[in-house]
Design an enzyme around this catalytic site. Structure first.
Site, PDB file in Angstrom:
ATOM      1  N   ASP A  10       0.876  -1.177   0.000  1.00 49.66           N
ATOM      2  CA  ASP A  10       0.000   0.000   0.000  1.00 49.66           C
ATOM      3  C   ASP A  10       0.911   1.223   0.000  1.00 49.66           C
ATOM      4  O   ASP A  10       2.118   1.119   0.229  1.00 49.66           O
ATOM      5  CB  ASP A  10      -0.886  -0.016   1.272  1.00 49.66           C
ATOM      6  CG  ASP A  10      -1.750   1.234   1.398  1.00 49.66           C
ATOM      7  OD1 ASP A  10      -2.348   1.652   0.392  1.00 49.66           O
ATOM      8  OD2 ASP A  10      -1.831   1.810   2.505  1.00 49.66           O
ATOM      9  N   SER A  11       0.312   2.376  -0.188  1.00 48.40           N
ATOM     10  CA  SER A  11       1.094   3.612  -0.139  1.00 48.40           C
ATOM     11  C   SER A  11       1.517   3.951   1.296  1.00 48.40           C
ATOM     12  O   SER A  11       2.423   4.752   1.483  1.00 48.40           O
ATOM     13  CB  SER A  11       0.247   4.757  -0.701  1.00 48.40           C
ATOM     14  OG  SER A  11      -0.968   4.832   0.022  1.00 48.40           O
ATOM     15  N   TYR A  42      -0.695   8.436  -2.427  1.00 49.22           N
ATOM     16  CA  TYR A  42      -0.683   8.198  -3.870  1.00 49.22           C
ATOM     17  C   TYR A  42      -1.964   8.779  -4.505  1.00 49.22           C
ATOM     18  O   TYR A  42      -1.999   9.065  -5.684  1.00 49.22           O
ATOM     19  CB  TYR A  42      -0.684   6.687  -4.162  1.00 49.22           C
ATOM     20  CG  TYR A  42       0.633   5.940  -3.992  1.00 49.22           C
ATOM     21  CD1 TYR A  42       1.722   6.498  -3.329  1.00 49.22           C
ATOM     22  CD2 TYR A  42       0.761   4.651  -4.508  1.00 49.22           C
ATOM     23  CE1 TYR A  42       2.898   5.773  -3.174  1.00 49.22           C
ATOM     24  CE2 TYR A  42       1.936   3.928  -4.367  1.00 49.22           C
ATOM     25  CZ  TYR A  42       2.997   4.487  -3.688  1.00 49.22           C
ATOM     26  OH  TYR A  42       4.157   3.771  -3.538  1.00 49.22           O
ATOM     27  N   CYS A  73      -4.575  -1.417  -1.722  1.00 48.42           N
ATOM     28  CA  CYS A  73      -4.702   0.023  -1.895  1.00 48.42           C
ATOM     29  C   CYS A  73      -5.724   0.264  -3.003  1.00 48.42           C
ATOM     30  O   CYS A  73      -5.542  -0.213  -4.130  1.00 48.42           O
ATOM     31  CB  CYS A  73      -3.342   0.601  -2.274  1.00 48.42           C
ATOM     32  SG  CYS A  73      -3.401   2.344  -2.709  1.00 48.42           S
ATOM     33  N   GLU A 153      -3.308   8.613   8.724  1.00 47.41           N
ATOM     34  CA  GLU A 153      -1.846   8.491   8.847  1.00 47.41           C
ATOM     35  C   GLU A 153      -1.360   9.153  10.143  1.00 47.41           C
ATOM     36  O   GLU A 153      -0.350   8.769  10.702  1.00 47.41           O
ATOM     37  CB  GLU A 153      -1.132   9.119   7.647  1.00 47.41           C
ATOM     38  CG  GLU A 153      -1.278   8.346   6.328  1.00 47.41           C
ATOM     39  CD  GLU A 153      -0.360   7.124   6.220  1.00 47.41           C
ATOM     40  OE1 GLU A 153       0.718   7.113   6.819  1.00 47.41           O
ATOM     41  OE2 GLU A 153      -0.756   6.169   5.498  1.00 47.41           O
ATOM     42  N   CYS A 187     -10.941   2.920   0.015  1.00 48.63           N
ATOM     43  CA  CYS A 187      -9.541   3.210   0.300  1.00 48.63           C
ATOM     44  C   CYS A 187      -9.220   2.407   1.556  1.00 48.63           C
ATOM     45  O   CYS A 187      -9.997   2.426   2.526  1.00 48.63           O
ATOM     46  CB  CYS A 187      -9.371   4.704   0.558  1.00 48.63           C
ATOM     47  SG  CYS A 187      -7.769   5.141   1.255  1.00 48.63           S
ATOM     48  N   HIS A 189      -7.280   2.866   3.843  1.00 46.25           N
ATOM     49  CA  HIS A 189      -7.099   3.656   5.070  1.00 46.25           C
ATOM     50  C   HIS A 189      -8.428   3.830   5.813  1.00 46.25           C
ATOM     51  O   HIS A 189      -8.438   4.022   7.029  1.00 46.25           O
ATOM     52  CB  HIS A 189      -6.586   5.056   4.738  1.00 46.25           C
ATOM     53  CG  HIS A 189      -5.110   5.141   4.483  1.00 46.25           C
ATOM     54  ND1 HIS A 189      -4.500   4.548   3.403  1.00 46.25           N
ATOM     55  CD2 HIS A 189      -4.126   5.766   5.170  1.00 46.25           C
ATOM     56  CE1 HIS A 189      -3.203   4.811   3.441  1.00 46.25           C
ATOM     57  NE2 HIS A 189      -2.945   5.547   4.507  1.00 46.25           N
TER      58      HIS A 189
HETATM   59  N1  DGL Z   1      -4.591   3.297   1.006  1.00 48.65           N
HETATM   60  C1  DGL Z   1      -4.738   4.045  -0.209  1.00 48.65           C
HETATM   61  C2  DGL Z   1      -5.984   3.560  -0.931  1.00 48.65           C
HETATM   62  O1  DGL Z   1      -6.493   2.489  -0.614  1.00 48.65           O
HETATM   63  C3  DGL Z   1      -4.898   5.526  -0.080  1.00 48.65           C
HETATM   64  C4  DGL Z   1      -3.853   6.371   0.421  1.00 48.65           C
HETATM   65  C5  DGL Z   1      -3.210   7.240  -0.616  1.00 48.65           C
HETATM   66  O2  DGL Z   1      -3.795   8.225  -1.092  1.00 48.65           O
HETATM   67  O3  DGL Z   1      -2.088   6.909  -0.916  1.00 48.65           O
HETATM   68  O4  DGL Z   1      -6.473   4.207  -1.832  1.00 48.65           O
END
Ligand code: DGL
Length: 271
Positions: A10-11, A42, A73, A153, A187, A189
């Site tokens: 993941d990012s 990302y 992600c 985060e 997402c 997150h």
């Molecule tokens: N965890 C990433 C997702 O599922 C999002 C975080 C990011 O913007 O990098 O889209």
């Protein structure tokens, strides 16, 4: 049987929602996780940049004896629908979009599904396209929630956090107006904000975690391929990040629990 590790990336810390579910479903499997914390988010970047970073993330995991790669992600999973990132990768791999869309289509009763994602994910219409391919009658409402990622985060995830609640109310207004009964946390997150989102949407709305759906999909795929490990003891969890180990360790403890037995290290990606 295959004793290779499950590779997950993941990012940032979002993909730990997939790791958490994997540990629950497949406790004996080794897991190698990469969170590209130095370059998160990302979700505000172009498809080209996301694909370039994703290829570097994949190259890192491929050096670690993985038997499968999970793109935990929503942003990268959406980008890979337009830009190939798995060229010449011979092991099984999956993103979150298809497993999550399937779960949401099964869950909805009134055929109104909401999708929360990053700007890149919502712009790509990946979830909407996947849902429509399963059932064209389903109405999809998508909303980009870029401020959720920095909140997660930085640990602003408590259901009583005033700032988070205010931002979430603003983002979720359209979901309530459009009467969605199923809401995709597109997402990885966002499950960390599960309680805040559920409080606002009410108990009648089913939240679908893209990270958890990916883990369930992976467990099914390994079973089908007869590719579980034959270890009888708890698997090793190696977590790599590209920025501060200290920060990542703190966040990992919040997400995976304090006794998560994970080894955490900083790594440098080949660019
Ligand atoms: N965890 C990433 C997702 O599922 C999002 C975080 C990011 O913007 O990098 O889209």
């Amino acid at each position: 049987m295959n004793n290779g590790a499950i590779g997950v990336f993941d990012s940032g810390v979002g993909g730990l929602t997939t790791v958490k579910e994997l540990v629950k479903l497949l406790p004996n499997e080794n897991i190698v996780y990469l969170g590209d914390t130095a370059r998160v988010p990302y979700g505000t970047k172009s498809t080209d940049t996301i694909a370039k970073y994703a290829r570097q993330d994949i190259a890192f995991l491929l050096k670690r004896d993985v038997k499968m790669i999970l793109v935990a992600c929503g942003t990268i999973s959406s980008a890979m629908m337009h830009e190939p990132i798995f060229e010449n990768v011979m092991i099984p791999h999956s993103g979150v979009v298809l497993p999550t869309a399937e779960a949401a289509c099964k869950a909805t009763k009134n055929k109104k599904i909401g999708v929360l994602g990053t700007s890149a994910t919502v712009k790509s219409q990946s979830f909407a396209n996947a849902i429509k391919a399963i059932d064209p009658e389903i109405e999809v409402t998508a909303k980009a929630c870029p401020m959720f990622v920095p909140l997660v985060e930085n640990g602003y995830t408590d259901r009583n956090c005033v700032v988070t609640k205010l931002i979430a109310e603003e983002y979720l207004d359209i979901m309530k107006k459009n009467d969605v009964d199923t809401l995709i946390l597109g997402c990885t997150h966002f499950p960390h904000l599960h309680d805040v989102i559920q409080d606002i949407m009410g108990d009648g709305v089913k939240l679908i975690s893209s990270g958890a759906e990916l883990a369930k999909f992976a467990a099914d795929a390994l079973k089908k391929d007869n590719a579980f490990c034959d270890r009888q003891t708890e698997g090793k969890r190696e977590l790599f990040c590209t920025d501060s180990v200290e920060l990542f360790t703190e966040t990992a403890a919040t997400f995976l629990g304090k006794d998560n037995h994970a080894q955490i290290a900083k790594c440098t990606l080949k660019t």
